[in-house]
Design a protein around this motif. Structure first.
Motif, PDB file in Angstrom:
ATOM      1  N   VAL A  11      47.226  38.877   9.465  1.00 16.40           N
ATOM      2  CA  VAL A  11      47.253  39.204   7.891  1.00 16.40           C
ATOM      3  C   VAL A  11      46.579  38.933   6.803  1.00 16.40           C
ATOM      4  O   VAL A  11      46.224  39.661   5.231  1.00 16.40           O
ATOM      5  N   PHE A  12      46.088  37.622   6.639  1.00 19.80           N
ATOM      6  CA  PHE A  12      45.018  37.551   5.180  1.00 19.80           C
ATOM      7  C   PHE A  12      43.971  37.968   5.574  1.00 19.80           C
ATOM      8  O   PHE A  12      43.329  38.494   4.410  1.00 19.80           O
ATOM      9  N   SER A  13      43.383  38.682   6.641  1.00 20.92           N
ATOM     10  CA  SER A  13      41.841  39.557   6.622  1.00 20.92           C
ATOM     11  C   SER A  13      42.571  41.098   6.735  1.00 20.92           C
ATOM     12  O   SER A  13      41.871  41.584   5.171  1.00 20.92           O
ATOM     13  N   LYS A  14      43.626  41.307   6.692  1.00 25.03           N
ATOM     14  CA  LYS A  14      43.557  42.280   6.694  1.00 25.03           C
ATOM     15  C   LYS A  14      44.589  43.189   4.856  1.00 25.03           C
ATOM     16  O   LYS A  14      43.976  43.767   4.689  1.00 25.03           O
ATOM     17  N   PHE A  15      44.789  41.850   4.660  1.00 25.51           N
ATOM     18  CA  PHE A  15      45.551  42.233   3.326  1.00 25.51           C
ATOM     19  C   PHE A  15      44.405  41.116   2.121  1.00 25.51           C
ATOM     20  O   PHE A  15      45.210  40.984   1.567  1.00 25.51           O
TER      21      PHE A  15
END
Lengths: 339, 339
Positions: A209-213
């Protein structure tokens, strides 16, 4: 009550812990000794510290009592909790160290099960254990107890660490129902029968999630000791912003409510050990919720951040019947030795 | 004696600790989970672990009892001990974290003195405290006790970390008289009156020695729990080489001898907290001794390393009267809660 002796409440992770640490450390160290230059340390309390080169380090001493509980044990908790502290900084865990202190007379079979739980997680997530310590305390000073300190190291591979800097307009998301671990431990300490299991587990999926956003997640924390109320209050205090949550939107399991109704505890003050709280840019709110669902989470958007008016750095809880109250930093005894 | 319960001897830092950790961790983890690739971890026990980029990390849980003692306190010891673990890897300390666990009822004034000692050292050596934890245990489980876990991070600025790889021909040097800290704690636990003070202090000057004799210092360790005997036995076991020491050359203060004679303890098994043991190339022996003297140490060359013949990985002590015996890894109770 004696004010010159340590009370259980000094360990609640809430107001009394903050005040004591202020007296013992924060007020006595100059800024340049609270962080590495260019990094983040105790000047800006978060899950972990940031050193050079986006290296993240986190440490916790785990004292949970009882040390076996439904859904896990102190070893599983110690490894999960520290991995989560690294993950919540947006960093990929790369190594772990542990220090175990046990009381004389502690059953070695129990110790072997507990370290077995630690090893199970290290193997599952491929995290090397690179160092540690082991000490024994005589039975006259400590009884049937184990304390596990864990150190986690991680690297933010691209972008910046998630330093909890909430901004007006941000949406507050929880990745699942809150207070489950705390309710399980409270039930055992109060001798209440329940089918609940602790939610303790490492939250590696959140790294996706952190990587995608990247850049849109402004804050991330696992709300352990002191629960959601402590996390949100720390964020509000650190930035001066005001957080508004709608109590009815905060997911709480029926089994947790059953325990808090009997004990008088508040689910918002109880520890979660497998939940993340995120503050995200409002433009990505729906996408983050969808992504979390696709990863198996049951997330909920529970509130938002606004600029402060008269009062700075507070958390406001809108009640189900249309009222509003201040959600305070937890205070008092809550549940001792919850993590 | 019950063999399925933890004994005081399991915490001696000697044979029983080694055997227990073998069972709990070392035998249960594959090599790739004992160290970061290219680094050093629990596959090769040393003061600290080495991660990528010559980053060193060390952790210890300190339990010393009593927590105030002549020459220091548990806070001073915790910071010094972990800084020394980083220094003994040839690394310059860059940051520290701490986790404190105290028993309910612990005097807050004592806690403030103890953290004051920690802060005194952090200020003196300019080391930032970047994170930590604080927990309280109820009085029924832990009494009048404090445990301080410290994490130290350091960087090897040039060259390689000092991984304890002794070589045949190396000379063994101690930087000062051994067993002083252990004797002080033993005296207090046995109610023996003495004027001794603990030798506890950070050994930053040794970084100058390691830098000046880069590549010639093959091993460095601070002989804390288990004393000189444990350090030398670990080095011998790790490499398979044989270490020969001449007992008469090991510096031991008269006040320490007075305590060991009454208690039956062996100075070679007692902790030092302000002494380094070095294994150096024989070509630099005299220069290292001179440099140590110029830095204020009172060093002694106490032995040498030879290739193994029939028996591998042992330590031989030549006695003053011309005999020789095997210096064993310490075993049994020694002194509990020495550090």
């Amino acid at each position: 009550m004696s004010y010159n002796k340590i009370q259980i409440s000094h360990g609640n992770g809430g107001k009394e812990t903050q005040q004591l640490l202020q007296r013992l450390f924060f007020s006595r160290l100059p800024l340049e000794l609270k962080r590495v230059k260019g990094g983040v340390g105790i000047d800006y309390p978060d899950d972990g510290a940031v050193l050079q080169n986006n290296l993240v380090v986190a440490t916790d001493s785990h004292t949970v009592n009882p040390y076996f509980f439904p859904g896990g044990d102190i070893g599983y908790l110690a490894v999960s909790g520290t991995l989560n502290d690294v993950i919540m900084m947006g960093a990929k865990p790369i190594a772990m160290l542990d220090s175990i202190v046990v009381s004389e007379g502690f059953p070695i079979d129990d110790l072997e099960k507990i370290t077995g739980s630690m090893i199970e997680l290290l193997k599952k997530y491929n995290i090397p254990l690179v160092g540690g310590d082991f000490k024994v305390i005589e039975e006259t000073a400590m009884k049937n107890s184990i304390i596990i300190n864990t150190v986690g190291l991680g690297v933010v591979e691209t972008g910046s660490p998630i330093v909890d800097a909430i901004k007006p307009g941000d949406k507050i998301i929880v990745t699942g129902p809150v207070g489950v671990h705390g309710a399980v431990i409270a039930a055992m300490q109060y001798n209440i029968s329940t089918n609940l299991k602790s939610d303790v587990r490492p939250l590696f999926e959140l790294l996706e999630v952190f990587s995608k956003f990247k850049g849109y997640v402004h804050a991330a924390r696992d709300p352990t000791r002191g629960g959601l109320a402590a996390t949100l209050n720390e964020w509000a205090q650190l930035t001066g912003n005001v957080i508004v949550i709608e109590e009815a939107k905060v997911p709480v399991l029926e089994d947790v409510k059953a325990i808090t109704e009997v004990t008088g505890l508040d689910p918002l003050n109880l520890a979660s050990e497998g939940v993340g709280v995120l503050a995200v840019d409002s433009n990505v709110e729906d996408d983050v919720l969808e992504t979390l669902k696709s990863l198996g989470f049951e997330p909920a958007s529970i509130g938002y951040v606004v600029e402060p008016k008269s009062e700075k750095g507070i958390v406001v809880a809108k009640t189900a019947v249309g009222g509003a109250k201040i959600l305070e930093m937890p205070t008092g005894d809550i549940v001792p030795r919850i993590c």
